[in-house]
Design a protein around this motif. Sequence first.
Motif, mmCIF file in Angstrom:
data_model
loop_
_atom_site.group_PDB
_atom_site.id
_atom_site.type_symbol
_atom_site.label_atom_id
_atom_site.label_comp_id
_atom_site.label_asym_id
_atom_site.label_seq_id
_atom_site.Cartn_x
_atom_site.Cartn_y
_atom_site.Cartn_z
ATOM 1 N N LEU A 24 0.964 -1.144 -0.060
ATOM 2 C CA LEU A 24 0.085 0.070 -0.154
ATOM 3 C C LEU A 24 0.744 1.140 -0.104
ATOM 4 O O LEU A 24 0.657 2.245 -0.651
ATOM 5 N N GLN A 25 1.776 0.941 0.948
ATOM 6 C CA GLN A 25 2.696 2.372 0.972
ATOM 7 C C GLN A 25 3.345 2.728 -0.280
ATOM 8 O O GLN A 25 3.537 4.131 -0.669
ATOM 9 N N SER A 26 3.642 1.868 -1.052
ATOM 10 C CA SER A 26 4.506 1.988 -2.222
ATOM 11 C C SER A 26 3.695 2.549 -3.455
ATOM 12 O O SER A 26 3.832 3.120 -4.561
ATOM 13 N N GLN A 27 2.358 2.657 -3.130
ATOM 14 C CA GLN A 27 1.201 3.153 -4.211
ATOM 15 C C GLN A 27 0.455 4.287 -3.807
ATOM 16 O O GLN A 27 -0.519 4.673 -4.529
ATOM 17 N N ILE A 28 0.834 5.045 -2.792
ATOM 18 C CA ILE A 28 0.173 6.069 -2.221
ATOM 19 C C ILE A 28 0.882 7.275 -1.875
ATOM 20 O O ILE A 28 2.094 7.151 -2.034
ATOM 21 N N ARG A 29 0.335 8.373 -1.541
ATOM 22 C CA ARG A 29 1.159 9.629 -1.224
ATOM 23 C C ARG A 29 1.368 9.568 0.062
ATOM 24 O O ARG A 29 2.528 9.748 0.780
ATOM 25 N N SER A 30 0.345 9.303 0.923
ATOM 26 C CA SER A 30 0.555 9.566 2.616
ATOM 27 C C SER A 30 -0.552 8.451 3.139
ATOM 28 O O SER A 30 -1.593 8.229 2.662
ATOM 29 N N ALA A 31 -0.133 8.095 4.441
ATOM 30 C CA ALA A 31 -1.194 7.576 5.430
ATOM 31 C C ALA A 31 -0.701 7.244 6.582
ATOM 32 O O ALA A 31 0.354 7.424 7.072
ATOM 33 N N GLY A 32 -1.661 7.075 7.641
ATOM 34 C CA GLY A 32 -1.190 6.635 9.110
ATOM 35 C C GLY A 32 -1.101 5.305 8.812
ATOM 36 O O GLY A 32 -2.439 4.492 9.245
ATOM 37 N N MET A 33 0.029 4.527 8.727
ATOM 38 C CA MET A 33 -0.185 3.071 8.930
ATOM 39 C C MET A 33 -0.171 2.515 10.387
ATOM 40 O O MET A 33 0.290 3.018 11.181
ATOM 41 N N THR A 34 -1.030 1.520 10.547
ATOM 42 C CA THR A 34 -1.194 0.968 11.963
ATOM 43 C C THR A 34 0.258 0.530 12.168
ATOM 44 O O THR A 34 0.941 -0.365 11.369
ATOM 45 N N ALA A 35 0.655 0.690 13.496
ATOM 46 C CA ALA A 35 1.599 0.180 13.914
ATOM 47 C C ALA A 35 1.610 -1.222 14.043
ATOM 48 O O ALA A 35 0.805 -1.749 14.457
ATOM 49 N N ALA A 36 2.802 -2.042 13.850
ATOM 50 C CA ALA A 36 2.646 -3.373 13.805
ATOM 51 C C ALA A 36 2.217 -3.963 14.972
ATOM 52 O O ALA A 36 1.358 -4.849 14.857
ATOM 53 N N GLU A 37 2.567 -3.365 16.270
ATOM 54 C CA GLU A 37 2.204 -4.044 17.387
ATOM 55 C C GLU A 37 0.777 -3.625 17.659
ATOM 56 O O GLU A 37 0.164 -4.190 18.898
ATOM 57 N N ASN A 38 -0.068 -2.804 16.837
ATOM 58 C CA ASN A 38 -1.479 -2.508 16.999
ATOM 59 C C ASN A 38 -2.196 -3.527 16.254
ATOM 60 O O ASN A 38 -3.672 -3.116 16.287
ATOM 61 N N ARG A 124 -6.314 7.500 7.224
ATOM 62 C CA ARG A 124 -6.121 8.771 6.259
ATOM 63 C C ARG A 124 -5.106 8.679 4.941
ATOM 64 O O ARG A 124 -4.224 9.143 4.789
ATOM 65 N N VAL A 125 -5.773 7.595 4.182
ATOM 66 C CA VAL A 125 -4.786 7.097 3.235
ATOM 67 C C VAL A 125 -5.165 8.283 1.982
ATOM 68 O O VAL A 125 -6.233 8.480 1.741
ATOM 69 N N VAL A 126 -4.176 8.601 1.399
ATOM 70 C CA VAL A 126 -4.181 9.786 0.302
ATOM 71 C C VAL A 126 -3.484 9.087 -0.904
ATOM 72 O O VAL A 126 -2.411 8.782 -0.974
ATOM 73 N N PRO A 127 -4.508 8.688 -1.635
ATOM 74 C CA PRO A 127 -3.789 7.935 -2.882
ATOM 75 C C PRO A 127 -2.995 9.027 -3.950
ATOM 76 O O PRO A 127 -3.354 10.075 -3.868
ATOM 77 N N VAL A 128 -2.506 8.208 -5.040
ATOM 78 C CA VAL A 128 -1.761 9.085 -5.902
ATOM 79 C C VAL A 128 -3.009 9.620 -6.929
ATOM 80 O O VAL A 128 -3.079 10.841 -6.985
ATOM 81 N N GLN A 129 -3.775 8.837 -7.550
ATOM 82 C CA GLN A 129 -4.882 9.312 -8.362
ATOM 83 C C GLN A 129 -6.028 8.951 -7.483
ATOM 84 O O GLN A 129 -6.847 9.774 -7.089
ATOM 85 N N ASP A 130 -6.564 7.663 -7.495
ATOM 86 C CA ASP A 130 -7.735 7.229 -6.843
ATOM 87 C C ASP A 130 -7.550 5.925 -5.877
ATOM 88 O O ASP A 130 -6.613 5.199 -6.431
ATOM 89 N N HIS A 131 -8.425 5.866 -5.209
ATOM 90 C CA HIS A 131 -8.564 4.650 -4.207
ATOM 91 C C HIS A 131 -8.583 3.243 -5.174
ATOM 92 O O HIS A 131 -8.069 2.183 -4.794
ATOM 93 N N HIS A 132 -9.430 3.458 -6.120
ATOM 94 C CA HIS A 132 -9.772 2.311 -6.879
ATOM 95 C C HIS A 132 -8.475 1.781 -7.679
ATOM 96 O O HIS A 132 -8.547 0.631 -8.369
ATOM 97 N N LYS A 133 -7.740 2.562 -7.873
ATOM 98 C CA LYS A 133 -6.329 2.227 -8.628
ATOM 99 C C LYS A 133 -5.641 1.364 -7.787
ATOM 100 O O LYS A 133 -4.507 0.904 -8.289
ATOM 101 N N ILE A 134 -5.631 1.309 -6.563
ATOM 102 C CA ILE A 134 -4.730 0.700 -5.790
ATOM 103 C C ILE A 134 -4.844 -0.675 -5.643
ATOM 104 O O ILE A 134 -6.095 -1.310 -5.728
#
Length: 171
Positions: A24-38, A124-134
């Motif tokens: 996901l990270q490689s296909q988006i502008r930014s996000a708050g990723m859930t911490a691994a322990e959470n 809070r995922v901000v896609p590069v273009q659109d969520h549907h492209k992910i």
Amino acid sequence: MRLFIAVDFSDEILDMLRDCQQQLQSQIRSAGMTAAENLHLTLAFLGETEEPARAVRAMEKISLPSFTLRVGGKAGHFGDLWWIGAEESRPLIRLADTLKKYLREEGFFIEEKKFRPHITIARRVVPVQDHHKIRLHVPEKEMNVGGFSLMKSERIGGRLVYTELYWKSLT
Ligand code: 2AM
């Protein structure tokens, strides 16, 4: 305190979820990723309460067998929140429904909305273009669920910290 009841994952499932986060990270502008322990699967959300002992009483009433949980195989988003699915198997639904019944008997207000088992991997995922492209490749993995946890959720220094308060084993 803010409480919820959840299932924790095996290392194999955590690895799969972290891999999905990297995809996901490689296909988006930014996000708050859930911490691994959470990373967890919520069974019931209790909200703000000062009554953890009553939640423990509800958990203690559960007498159900351990079961196989299948996580993955599907991903999706609710608005800007991305999730990985878990199979809506009978034992999982039964555990969540029974728990909610006992929590209500203990006086908790639990929302009636349908249980949709999911693991939030990013908010809070901000896609590069659109969520549907992910596109995420999400293998399905199995684990045995031998118990579940009462969790406290707090914001400490801007970070979301989950602490296990109690663990109940399945039979
Ligand atoms: P979510 O992952 O879809 O946000 C801790 O907040 C856990 O309780 C999360 O897994 C969250 O689900 C879940 N939860 C369920 N209902 C909630 C609500 N009304 N507010 C906050 N969290 C909720």
